[in-house]
Motif scaffolding. Structure first.
Motif, PDB file in Angstrom:
ATOM      1  N   GLU A 351       0.828  -1.206   0.000  1.00 51.60           N
ATOM      2  CA  GLU A 351       0.000   0.000   0.000  1.00 51.60           C
ATOM      3  C   GLU A 351       0.862   1.255   0.000  1.00 51.60           C
ATOM      4  O   GLU A 351       0.553   2.234  -0.705  1.00 51.60           O
ATOM      5  CB  GLU A 351      -0.941  -0.021   1.201  1.00 51.60           C
ATOM      6  N   LEU A 352       1.935   1.257   0.783  1.00 52.62           N
ATOM      7  CA  LEU A 352       2.812   2.440   0.786  1.00 52.62           C
ATOM      8  C   LEU A 352       3.508   2.613  -0.557  1.00 52.62           C
ATOM      9  O   LEU A 352       3.716   3.751  -1.013  1.00 52.62           O
ATOM     10  CB  LEU A 352       3.837   2.317   1.909  1.00 52.62           C
ATOM     11  N   ARG A 353       3.857   1.517  -1.211  1.00 50.31           N
ATOM     12  CA  ARG A 353       4.453   1.634  -2.550  1.00 50.31           C
ATOM     13  C   ARG A 353       3.443   2.232  -3.521  1.00 50.31           C
ATOM     14  O   ARG A 353       3.791   3.075  -4.356  1.00 50.31           O
ATOM     15  CB  ARG A 353       4.901   0.257  -3.022  1.00 50.31           C
ATOM     16  N   ARG A 354       2.173   1.830  -3.401  1.00 50.23           N
ATOM     17  CA  ARG A 354       1.140   2.387  -4.278  1.00 50.23           C
ATOM     18  C   ARG A 354       0.992   3.892  -4.027  1.00 50.23           C
ATOM     19  O   ARG A 354       0.796   4.678  -4.968  1.00 50.23           O
ATOM     20  CB  ARG A 354      -0.197   1.685  -4.015  1.00 50.23           C
ATOM     21  N   VAL A 355       1.098   4.327  -2.770  1.00 52.17           N
ATOM     22  CA  VAL A 355       1.007   5.752  -2.461  1.00 52.17           C
ATOM     23  C   VAL A 355       2.120   6.521  -3.158  1.00 52.17           C
ATOM     24  O   VAL A 355       1.884   7.552  -3.824  1.00 52.17           O
ATOM     25  CB  VAL A 355       1.073   5.966  -0.931  1.00 52.17           C
ATOM     26  N   LEU A 356       3.352   6.048  -3.027  1.00 48.48           N
ATOM     27  CA  LEU A 356       4.477   6.762  -3.623  1.00 48.48           C
ATOM     28  C   LEU A 356       4.400   6.754  -5.145  1.00 48.48           C
ATOM     29  O   LEU A 356       4.715   7.764  -5.801  1.00 48.48           O
ATOM     30  CB  LEU A 356       5.790   6.129  -3.149  1.00 48.48           C
ATOM     31  N   VAL A 357       3.984   5.658  -5.738  1.00 50.31           N
ATOM     32  CA  VAL A 357       3.851   5.600  -7.201  1.00 50.31           C
ATOM     33  C   VAL A 357       2.806   6.605  -7.670  1.00 50.31           C
ATOM     34  O   VAL A 357       3.007   7.327  -8.659  1.00 50.31           O
ATOM     35  CB  VAL A 357       3.485   4.164  -7.636  1.00 50.31           C
ATOM     36  N   ASN A 358       1.676   6.683  -6.968  1.00 53.66           N
ATOM     37  CA  ASN A 358       0.641   7.653  -7.344  1.00 53.66           C
ATOM     38  C   ASN A 358       1.171   9.084  -7.234  1.00 53.66           C
ATOM     39  O   ASN A 358       0.928   9.929  -8.110  1.00 53.66           O
ATOM     40  CB  ASN A 358      -0.582   7.499  -6.456  1.00 53.66           C
ATOM     41  N   LEU A 359       1.891   9.379  -6.155  1.00 61.07           N
ATOM     42  CA  LEU A 359       2.397  10.738  -5.977  1.00 61.07           C
ATOM     43  C   LEU A 359       3.458  11.075  -7.028  1.00 61.07           C
ATOM     44  O   LEU A 359       3.490  12.206  -7.548  1.00 61.07           O
ATOM     45  CB  LEU A 359       2.967  10.892  -4.572  1.00 61.07           C
ATOM     46  N   VAL A 360       4.339  10.133  -7.334  1.00 63.01           N
ATOM     47  CA  VAL A 360       5.364  10.399  -8.340  1.00 63.01           C
ATOM     48  C   VAL A 360       4.730  10.551  -9.723  1.00 63.01           C
ATOM     49  O   VAL A 360       5.108  11.454 -10.495  1.00 63.01           O
ATOM     50  CB  VAL A 360       6.422   9.281  -8.331  1.00 63.01           C
ATOM     51  N   ASP A 361       3.746   9.697 -10.055  1.00 63.71           N
ATOM     52  CA  ASP A 361       3.056   9.836 -11.344  1.00 63.71           C
ATOM     53  C   ASP A 361       2.386  11.200 -11.447  1.00 63.71           C
ATOM     54  O   ASP A 361       2.444  11.862 -12.498  1.00 63.71           O
ATOM     55  CB  ASP A 361       2.012   8.730 -11.503  1.00 63.71           C
ATOM     56  N   ASN A 362       1.739  11.624 -10.379  1.00 66.04           N
ATOM     57  CA  ASN A 362       1.086  12.929 -10.396  1.00 66.04           C
ATOM     58  C   ASN A 362       2.112  14.046 -10.540  1.00 66.04           C
ATOM     59  O   ASN A 362       1.896  15.021 -11.283  1.00 66.04           O
ATOM     60  CB  ASN A 362       0.280  13.111  -9.097  1.00 66.04           C
ATOM     61  N   ALA A 363       3.252  13.921  -9.853  1.00 65.85           N
ATOM     62  CA  ALA A 363       4.286  14.956  -9.956  1.00 65.85           C
ATOM     63  C   ALA A 363       4.887  14.998 -11.358  1.00 65.85           C
ATOM     64  O   ALA A 363       5.147  16.077 -11.906  1.00 65.85           O
ATOM     65  CB  ALA A 363       5.373  14.696  -8.914  1.00 65.85           C
TER      66      ALA A 363
END
Length: 467
Positions: A351-363
């Motif tokens: 779940e934490l990996r999914r959070v970081l991937v979403n934030l990096v994709d958005n950035a």
């Protein structure tokens, strides 16, 4: 052998059950009260009889000790019979109505020198009904005597019988009257409940405000109605969110499907002139976008279903997690600043990996040149993870709204490359499950392109054993 089917008796309503319980309580209470009343009244009347007989016996015993017994013995009224007997059971003196030959107590029941209180048959004394006989020692040691005083218990028994009859007649009438009053009082008390029931039966779940009637009294039913209306408001809000979510999801799903249908219709019309590799690439891109959207929707649905349940918790090392996420992207534009040592946090690694991937994709969708990943210093019981870009940033007034589902700012709508406005919403939900928070701030305050810094605060853990 056939079994006889027993049909259960129809259950009584709440009003009838309350009445039955109340009436049974009254009957038991009145029964116990009546028994106590009769017992107390009988004991009091018996005591008054004994006191009157003892007063007379003591007066006669005093005369006996002074050897001044008159004949006949004086008594007050005709309710008493008095005898003075010697040690051999012979009558030495008696009142005018008492027997001068037969003692009021048989020799086997008379105990000279001991006070006694007995109930004997009135026929032996010459009085109707049961008779109370009281004995008092008298005389001298040389000539012991015993004073016997008898008093009829007919008046006592008659008084008890009158009270018993009054109770047997009055208690049923009183219980019946109280039952009628209780039936009306319980009915008036339950009338707001019936109004709540009828109001609930009229609720259809359609759009619009639907509420239950609130009684005027500030009692438990009033609080129940207020609580139910609050629940209806929460359900209505949840229903509105669900409808908005379904409408937004349908709109987002329609876009790639419409693109795919358009591509196929154009390719069919062009026939042999169709550039099939290009069409295949476009269809594959739309299919991937559709797949990502479906995955995001399923994840949000699962998170909504698991709301309130404890999330799986395990030790996660932030440095290793960030290196794994950064490896998915070219460097530059994604730059990683690894921590100076192991940083352990609570949460689920996936779940934490999914959070970081979403934030990096958005950035990456909004950055001009680069995106930076870093682990900041501890903040109390939390470790800080930052994702920073050098894009246009997010206005302060919009920083809470961007976490809503399917929310995209106007600038994002123009520049988004396939985003559906679910990345930040999913990130916040997953971070909440881990016990952390997400905050947005300008990366470079005051600049023309201030950028955006997303800060994750994740619960810190001590270094696990064996790591």
């Amino acid at each position: 052998m056939s079994r006889r089917v027993r049909r259960p008796l129809p259950r009584l309503g709440l009003r009838a059950r309350l009445l039955v319980v109340g009436v049974l309580g009254l009957v038991v209470g009145f029964g116990l009260g009546g028994a106590l009343l009769l017992g107390a009244l009988g004991w009091t009347l018996q005591r008054s009889v004994d006191e009157e007989a003892l007063r007379t016996a003591d007066a006669v015993a005093l005369l006996t000790a002074e050897d001044a017994l008159p004949d006949p013995l004086p008594v007050a009224g005709g309710q008493l019979r008095v005898q003075v007997v010697d040690a051999q059971g012979r009558i030495r003196a008696a009142s005018i109505d008492a027997d001068r030959l037969v003692p009021m107590l048989a020799p086997d029941r008379l105990r000279p020198g001991q006070p006694q209180r007995l109930v004997v048959d009135g026929r032996r004394v010459g009085m109707p009904g049961p008779v109370r006989v009281v004995t008092v020692p008298a005389g001298t040691p040389q000539e012991p005597r015993t004073v016997l005083v008898a008093k009829s218990l007919t008046d006592v028994r008659h008084s008890l019988q009158v009270v018993r009859n009054l109770l047997l007649v009055g208690f049923p009438l009183l219980v019946a009257g109280l039952a009628v009053v209780a039936w009306r009082v319980v009915g008036a008390t339950l009338r707001p409940v019936e109004q709540l029931r009828s109001g609930a039966a009229e609720i259809t779940g359609r759009a619009g405000a639907e509420r239950l009637p609130v009684p005027a009294g500030r009692d438990e039913i009033h609080r129940l109605a207020v609580t139910l209306n609050d629940m209806l408001d929460r359900l209505a809000a949840s229903r509105d969110r669900q409808r908005a979510f379904v409408a937004d999801a349908a709109h987002e799903l329609r876009s790639p499907l419409t693109n795919m249908r358009t591509e196929l219709e154009v390719a069919r019309r062009l026939g042999g002139d169709t550039d099939w590799p290009t069409v295949a690439d476009d269809l594959l891109a739309d299919t991937e976008r559709l797949g990502r959207l479906v995955d995001d929707l399923l994840l949000l649905a699962r998170l909504d279903e698991q709301a309130g349940r404890p999330a799986p918790v395990g030790p996660v090392e932030l440095g290793e997690l960030l290196r794994g996420v950064a490896a998915r992207y070219p460097s530059p534009p994604v730059r990683l600043t690894p921590p100076d040592g192991p940083r352990w946090v609570e949460g689920d690694a996936g779940e934490l990996r999914r959070v970081l991937v979403n934030l990096v994709d958005n950035a990456l969708r909004h950055a001009h040149a680069e995106v930076r990943l870093a682990v900041g210093g501890p903040d109390g019981a939390y470790h800080l993870v930052t994702v920073t870009d050098d894009g246009p940033g997010v206005p302060a007034a919009e920083r809470e709204r961007v976490f809503a589902r399917f929310t995209r700012l106007d600038d994002a709508r123009a520049r988004d490359a396939g985003g559906a406005g679910l990345g930040l919403a999913i990130a916040r939900e997953l971070v909440r499950r881990a016990g952390g928070t997400v905050e947005l701030a300008d990366a470079t305050p005051g600049a023309a392109a201030p950028g955006l810094r997303v800060t994750l605060r994740l619960p810190a853990l001590a270094e696990p054993d064996g790591q």
